[in-house]
Write a protein that holds these residues in place. Structure first.
Motif, PDB file in Angstrom:
ATOM      1  N   ASP A 117       3.856  23.208  11.144  1.00 20.10           N
ATOM      2  CA  ASP A 117       3.418  24.102  12.214  1.00 20.10           C
ATOM      3  C   ASP A 117       4.478  25.113  12.628  1.00 20.10           C
ATOM      4  O   ASP A 117       4.288  25.857  13.600  1.00 20.10           O
ATOM      5  N   SER A 119       7.446  24.565  13.907  1.00 17.12           N
ATOM      6  CA  SER A 119       8.330  24.169  14.994  1.00 17.12           C
ATOM      7  C   SER A 119       9.655  23.658  14.450  1.00 17.12           C
ATOM      8  O   SER A 119       9.736  23.140  13.330  1.00 17.12           O
ATOM      9  N   SER A 120      10.697  23.791  15.246  1.00 12.56           N
ATOM     10  CA  SER A 120      12.032  23.374  14.830  1.00 12.56           C
ATOM     11  C   SER A 120      12.106  21.868  14.627  1.00 12.56           C
ATOM     12  O   SER A 120      11.543  21.098  15.407  1.00 12.56           O
ATOM     13  N   ILE A 145      12.585  24.191   9.621  1.00 14.91           N
ATOM     14  CA  ILE A 145      11.199  23.779   9.809  1.00 14.91           C
ATOM     15  C   ILE A 145      10.711  23.003   8.588  1.00 14.91           C
ATOM     16  O   ILE A 145      11.369  22.961   7.549  1.00 14.91           O
TER      17      ILE A 145
END
Length: 254
Positions: free
Chosen positions: A59, A61-62, A85
């Motif tokens: 997605d 996100s980190s 990611i």
């Protein structure tokens, strides 16, 4: 207590003491060949566990400080400033993962997922740390171009012990996002048969940028049969001593 009983106790104590000395903790052993890593796991009675990130939602996100598919990623340092990611196949292309569809990359995307060191060759620069619960072994595949790495450009560190990449890639693939180049995969890992590995740091020592993804991390968390056998032997010796002592005491009482 008779002289015979005393000698028996001393001999058992010496045997248990020698077991303790023999099981003293040694430094973890590094590998840059996957076949040798797998063979060593078998020798120690460990079973490898694959973490391929393929069932994780990519997605964007980190993952810095997050646990992904059982692997915790932390302490990212990426010169480009990109976010680490989980990248899916549309981002990294099929030829640049060891197992599709996902790999660990950066938010740059495409062929821009860069890894580099400082301006001084041999000094670790870009890097990150990986860890897993109760891992007696940990290793990872590092994906780049076939012309991207030389011997020692990539380093894994566990404690004070380091292991560099091999001079030649462990695997190569055709295709991928690089128009005039294939994909090279380098494996680096560690095994510590005596104690879990707290963490492993993967870092670059190359002063030039090169493409990177990380895919197929392997751990091994099974208890060591050899350790259990030593403990069982020590317990058995103590039990045998107790049995002989009781028999001797009964004999003397008669």
């Amino acid at each position: 207590m008779t002289r015979r009983t005393s000698k028996l106790r001393l001999s058992v104590a010496a045997a248990v003491g020698s077991l303790a000395v023999g099981s003293a903790h040694a430094v973890p052993v590094g590998y840059n060949d996957f076949s040798a890593f797998q063979a060593a796991l078998s020798t120690y009675g460990l079973t490898s566990v694959l973490h391929d990130f393929d069932n994780v939602t990519a997605d964007g996100s980190s993952i810095d400080g997050a646990t992904v598919d059982g692997i915790t990623f932390s302490d990212f340092s990426i010169s480009s400033g990109a976010t680490p990611i989980v990248s899916d196949v549309s981002d990294v292309a099929p030829g640049n993962t060891r197992s599709a569809p996902n790999a660990i990359g950066t938010s740059n995307g495409g062929t821009n997922q860069k890894f580099q060191s400082s301006n001084t060759n041999g000094v670790p620069g870009d890097g990150f740390t990986i860890s897993a619960s109760n891992a007696f072994a940990i290793g990872a595949w590092f994906m780049t171009t076939t012309s991207g790495l030389l011997d020692g450009d990539l380093r894994m560190t566990v404690g004070t012990t380091t292991q560099n990449n091999a001079a030649d890639p462990n695997e190569t693939y055709n295709g991928g996002p690089f128009p005039n180049d294939g994909v090279a995969a380098y494996f680096i890992g560690f095994i510590d048969p005596d104690a879990p590995i707290t963490s492993a740091t993967l870092s670059s020592t190359d002063e030039f940028q090169f493409e990177f993804r990380v895919d197929d991390v392997y751990t091994a968390s099974a208890p060591l049969p050899s350790t259990l056998a030593l403990l069982g032997l020590g317990t058995g010796l103590l039990g045998l001593t107790s049995l002989r002592r009781r028999r001797m005491e009964q004999s003397l009482a008669c």
